[in-house]
Design a protein around this motif. Sequence first.
Motif, PDB file in Angstrom:
ATOM      1  N   MET A  19      10.829  25.854  27.950  1.00 56.35           N
ATOM      2  CA  MET A  19      10.514  24.590  28.634  1.00 56.35           C
ATOM      3  C   MET A  19      11.308  23.435  28.048  1.00 56.35           C
ATOM      4  O   MET A  19      11.844  22.601  28.763  1.00 56.35           O
ATOM      5  N   CYS A  24       9.023  21.722  38.746  1.00 64.10           N
ATOM      6  CA  CYS A  24       8.468  21.571  37.384  1.00 64.10           C
ATOM      7  C   CYS A  24       7.080  20.933  37.513  1.00 64.10           C
ATOM      8  O   CYS A  24       6.116  21.395  36.904  1.00 64.10           O
ATOM      9  N   CYS A  29       4.399  23.283  39.030  1.00 66.09           N
ATOM     10  CA  CYS A  29       3.929  24.325  38.117  1.00 66.09           C
ATOM     11  C   CYS A  29       3.014  23.728  37.047  1.00 66.09           C
ATOM     12  O   CYS A  29       1.951  24.267  36.756  1.00 66.09           O
ATOM     13  N   HIS A  30       3.434  22.598  36.485  1.00 65.00           N
ATOM     14  CA  HIS A  30       2.602  21.968  35.447  1.00 65.00           C
ATOM     15  C   HIS A  30       1.238  21.545  35.993  1.00 65.00           C
ATOM     16  O   HIS A  30       0.257  21.514  35.257  1.00 65.00           O
TER      17      HIS A  30
HETATM   18  C1  HEC Z   1       6.565  28.409  36.341  1.00 62.84           C
HETATM   19  C2  HEC Z   1       5.893  27.270  35.835  1.00 62.84           C
HETATM   20  C3  HEC Z   1       6.675  26.170  35.180  1.00 62.84           C
HETATM   21  C4  HEC Z   1       7.840  25.597  35.612  1.00 62.84           C
HETATM   22  C5  HEC Z   1       8.619  25.905  36.874  1.00 62.84           C
HETATM   23  C6  HEC Z   1       8.176  24.600  34.645  1.00 62.84           C
HETATM   24  N1  HEC Z   1       7.243  24.577  33.652  1.00 62.84           N
HETATM   25 FE1  HEC Z   1       7.299  23.422  31.986  1.00 62.84          FE
HETATM   26  N2  HEC Z   1       5.553  24.207  31.341  1.00 62.84           N
HETATM   27  C7  HEC Z   1       4.796  25.126  32.050  1.00 62.84           C
HETATM   28  C8  HEC Z   1       3.550  25.339  31.359  1.00 62.84           C
HETATM   29  C9  HEC Z   1       2.448  26.275  31.833  1.00 62.84           C
HETATM   30  C10 HEC Z   1       3.571  24.541  30.213  1.00 62.84           C
HETATM   31  C11 HEC Z   1       2.455  24.397  29.171  1.00 62.84           C
HETATM   32  C12 HEC Z   1       1.502  23.352  29.706  1.00 62.84           C
HETATM   33  C13 HEC Z   1       0.174  23.336  29.010  1.00 62.84           C
HETATM   34  O1  HEC Z   1      -0.213  24.322  28.367  1.00 62.84           O
HETATM   35  O2  HEC Z   1      -0.511  22.307  29.166  1.00 62.84           O
HETATM   36  C14 HEC Z   1       4.839  23.841  30.222  1.00 62.84           C
HETATM   37  C15 HEC Z   1       5.268  22.959  29.245  1.00 62.84           C
HETATM   38  C16 HEC Z   1       6.434  22.227  29.309  1.00 62.84           C
HETATM   39  C17 HEC Z   1       6.896  21.330  28.279  1.00 62.84           C
HETATM   40  C18 HEC Z   1       6.219  21.095  26.935  1.00 62.84           C
HETATM   41  C19 HEC Z   1       6.907  21.987  25.909  1.00 62.84           C
HETATM   42  C20 HEC Z   1       6.223  21.997  24.540  1.00 62.84           C
HETATM   43  O3  HEC Z   1       6.912  22.249  23.562  1.00 62.84           O
HETATM   44  O4  HEC Z   1       4.996  21.774  24.460  1.00 62.84           O
HETATM   45  C21 HEC Z   1       8.055  20.772  28.739  1.00 62.84           C
HETATM   46  C22 HEC Z   1       8.930  19.763  28.028  1.00 62.84           C
HETATM   47  C23 HEC Z   1       8.326  21.331  30.043  1.00 62.84           C
HETATM   48  N3  HEC Z   1       7.321  22.224  30.363  1.00 62.84           N
HETATM   49  C24 HEC Z   1       9.421  21.006  30.820  1.00 62.84           C
HETATM   50  C25 HEC Z   1       9.703  21.568  32.058  1.00 62.84           C
HETATM   51  C26 HEC Z   1      10.798  21.156  32.915  1.00 62.84           C
HETATM   52  C27 HEC Z   1      11.772  20.031  32.623  1.00 62.84           C
HETATM   53  C28 HEC Z   1      10.765  21.948  34.014  1.00 62.84           C
HETATM   54  C29 HEC Z   1      11.652  21.982  35.218  1.00 62.84           C
HETATM   55  C30 HEC Z   1      13.076  21.844  35.052  1.00 62.84           C
HETATM   56  C31 HEC Z   1       9.636  22.847  33.831  1.00 62.84           C
HETATM   57  N4  HEC Z   1       9.021  22.581  32.632  1.00 62.84           N
HETATM   58  C32 HEC Z   1       9.298  23.811  34.745  1.00 62.84           C
HETATM   59  C33 HEC Z   1       5.155  25.759  33.205  1.00 62.84           C
HETATM   60  C34 HEC Z   1       6.298  25.497  33.954  1.00 62.84           C
END
Ligand code: HEC
Length: 154
Positions: free
Chosen positions: A54, A141, A144-145
């Motif tokens: 991520m 993004c 999904c979040h």
């Molecule tokens: C398929 C699902 C999904 C996609 C698509 C996605 N994420 Fe995530 N991401 C997650 C989940 C689940 C978490 C954890 C969230 C939580 O536990 O609250 C996360 C966490 C993060 C974090 C925190 C990382 C950390 O170290 O804690 C970042 C930064 C992030 N995402 C950036 C992105 C970005 C930028 C994109 C798109 C380019 C993206 N994500 C696309 C599911 C996704």
Amino acid sequence: MKSNKIALAAILLWIVTIAVFAWFFIRGNTVAGTDNRTAVVLAVGERELILSEMRSLLGGVQGILDSLNHGDMKQAASAARVVGMASAVDVNPALMAKLPIPFKQLGMSVHSDMDGLALAAESGKPAAELQTMLTATLSKCVACHASWQLKAGN
Ligand code: HEC
């Protein structure tokens, strides 16, 4: 007569087994989350792997925007390529099985968008068009979040 019953029982057991596997495959390893989202339960190391992926995605977005701001399409292409499909292929099968199907689809579609962005940058598409593409990817993004949490468990 008796062997018919055994055959029937065997077939039923087989169907139930397949159904249970299919259910877990679609649903992944999930529980109700703590904030109205669904939590995907992963081992500590697996969760850390996904979170580091991520942070790479966030770095990729920053790199692409920074390059576009400087009109450096070559740099934009390489920033996007780093977080393309190639960065997702080495995820191990045990972890993949824990991820629900819609989660995997969204994740893969983001990586594939990044390859699309790299191609568009290489083929000289205008910066405005690349920004529009990146905005569409960012909405994935966000989507999904909004739905999923990651929880460390088994
Ligand atoms: C398929 C699902 C999904 C996609 C698509 C996605 N994420 Fe995530 N991401 C997650 C989940 C689940 C978490 C954890 C969230 C939580 O536990 O609250 C996360 C966490 C993060 C974090 C925190 C990382 C950390 O170290 O804690 C970042 C930064 C992030 N995402 C950036 C992105 C970005 C930028 C994109 C798109 C380019 C993206 N994500 C696309 C599911 C996704």
